[in-house]
Enzyme design. Structure first.
Site, short mmCIF file in Angstrom:
data_model
loop_
_atom_site.label_atom_id
_atom_site.label_comp_id
_atom_site.label_asym_id
_atom_site.label_seq_id
_atom_site.Cartn_x
_atom_site.Cartn_y
_atom_site.Cartn_z
N TYR A 41 -16.62 -18.03 -7.06
CA TYR A 41 -16.59 -18.60 -5.71
C TYR A 41 -17.60 -17.85 -4.79
O TYR A 41 -18.01 -18.40 -3.79
CB TYR A 41 -15.19 -18.43 -5.09
CG TYR A 41 -14.14 -19.42 -5.53
CD1 TYR A 41 -14.33 -20.28 -6.62
CD2 TYR A 41 -12.93 -19.51 -4.84
CE1 TYR A 41 -13.34 -21.18 -7.00
CE2 TYR A 41 -11.95 -20.41 -5.21
CZ TYR A 41 -12.15 -21.24 -6.29
OH TYR A 41 -11.17 -22.13 -6.65
N CYS A 72 -7.63 -13.30 -3.91
CA CYS A 72 -9.09 -13.48 -4.02
C CYS A 72 -9.65 -13.16 -2.63
O CYS A 72 -9.24 -13.77 -1.64
CB CYS A 72 -9.40 -14.93 -4.41
SG CYS A 72 -11.15 -15.32 -4.40
N THR A 74 -12.68 -13.61 -1.52
CA THR A 74 -13.57 -14.66 -1.01
C THR A 74 -12.72 -15.77 -0.37
O THR A 74 -13.01 -16.23 0.73
CB THR A 74 -14.43 -15.22 -2.16
OG1 THR A 74 -14.91 -14.12 -2.95
CG2 THR A 74 -15.61 -16.00 -1.63
N CYS A 184 -13.12 -7.07 -4.15
CA CYS A 184 -13.05 -8.25 -5.01
C CYS A 184 -12.01 -7.91 -6.07
O CYS A 184 -12.04 -6.82 -6.65
CB CYS A 184 -14.40 -8.52 -5.66
SG CYS A 184 -14.33 -9.80 -6.94
N THR A 185 -11.09 -8.82 -6.29
CA THR A 185 -9.98 -8.50 -7.19
C THR A 185 -10.41 -8.42 -8.66
O THR A 185 -9.64 -7.97 -9.50
CB THR A 185 -8.83 -9.51 -7.03
OG1 THR A 185 -9.36 -10.84 -7.15
CG2 THR A 185 -8.15 -9.35 -5.68
N1 DGL Z 1 -11.69 -12.31 -7.34
C1 DGL Z 1 -12.55 -12.96 -6.38
C2 DGL Z 1 -12.61 -12.11 -5.12
O1 DGL Z 1 -11.74 -11.26 -4.94
C3 DGL Z 1 -13.83 -13.27 -7.08
C4 DGL Z 1 -14.67 -14.19 -6.35
C5 DGL Z 1 -15.63 -15.02 -7.13
O2 DGL Z 1 -15.17 -15.94 -7.81
O3 DGL Z 1 -16.83 -14.83 -6.97
O4 DGL Z 1 -13.44 -12.28 -4.25
#
Ligand code: DGL
Length: 269
Positions: A41, A72, A74, A184-185
């Site tokens: 994302y 998440c 994002t 970011c997780t």
């Molecule tokens: N785990 C999502 C986050 O914490 C990943 C985002 C992505 O899909 O780029 O932002």
């Protein structure tokens, strides 16, 4: 029947939050949805992230969840407020808890944040940190190669080392940070490599523990705590490749997930 807590992420990253939720709230049933098919994302527009996030939420609402954890960053950066305004259940994200955890750790008020392009562009961490403590210095860096690498199951080895080293190079120049937020997780899955590159003088933190604590408080406040003594069987859904999802889940939970979860394919959007 006891209702579950819904957890969403663009892919496998939110499982790092699930891991902590299971540890702190062992009686709570979790239903997880990872939109692996449309991950990452991070490079997407705000409108697209909002649309995809709402599609995940609608999938979970049909399962009658009692609370939503947006695991998440994002999706949290772009959608949390809207979700909180419009959903009839409590909703929390991972950015406030991550910022709070960093403020607890930093001694010199210099905090680094790494995350996706979307999260960093949104300024959500800088705002959250400065909202809690205005004199905080924030050094933020987008790491667009990390999520695609992790979703391919590349968590260790030469390729992972090189990508992490090259990406974090700018963070090592003239930087006084004593605390680095994994914004970011997905990133806790490569935490050891990040720690090795950034050095042991920096405390590397993820938001999972603080997020699980906040979940617990919210369940109490809203009288939603599960009263049953049965061990819950969690449900995990992915929109993408099942084999990779299972492989990464097993590396997070350190043993075959089949004992405690059912994993299924989901169609959304
Ligand atoms: N785990 C999502 C986050 O914490 C990943 C985002 C992505 O899909 O780029 O932002």
């Amino acid at each position: 029947m006891e209702r579950a807590i819904g957890v969403i992420d663009s892919g496998v990253g939110g499982l790092t939050v699930v891991h902590e939720l299971m540890r702190q709230l062992p009686k709570e049933k979790l239903i997880y949805l990872g939109d692996t098919a449309r991950c990452p994302y991070g490079p997407r527009s705000k409108a697209e992230v909002q649309k995809f996030t709402w599609e995940m939420v609608e999938f979970l609402l049909e399962k009658d969840i009692k609370m939503l954890v947006v695991a998440c960053n994002t999706a949290t950066a772009f959608t949390l407020k809207d979700l909180q305004d419009r959903l009839p259940i409590p909703v929390i994200g991972v950015i406030q808890p991550g910022a709070r955890a960093a403020i607890k750790f930093t001694k010199n008020n210099h905090v680094g944040v790494i995350g996706t392009e979307g999260t960093i562009r949104s300024g959500a961490y800088t705002n959250a940190l400065k909202h809690i403590k205005s004199q905080i210095h924030v050094n933020a860096l987008a790491c667009p190669l990390f999520v695609p690498m992790i979703e391919q199951g590349i968590l260790y080895g030469d390729q992972a080392d090189k990508i992490v080293e090259d990406t974090l190079e700018p963070m090592k120049v003239k930087n006084h940070m004593d605390t680095l937020i994994l914004g970011c997780t997905h990133y806790p899955l490569i935490k050891n490599t990040i720690q090795a590159v950034i050095g042991n003088q920096v405390t590397v933190i993820s938001s999972s523990e603080e997020t699980a604590r906040e979940t617990s408080t919210i369940l109490e406040v809203h009288q939603l705590v599960n009263k049953s003594d049965q061990i819950p069987v969690h449900q995990f859904f992915t929109t993408g490749d099942m084999d990779m999802f299972i492989k990464i889940s097993e590396s997070i939970f350190q043993h075959p997930t089949s004992h405690m979860v059912t994993i299924k394919k989901a169609a959304i959007g």
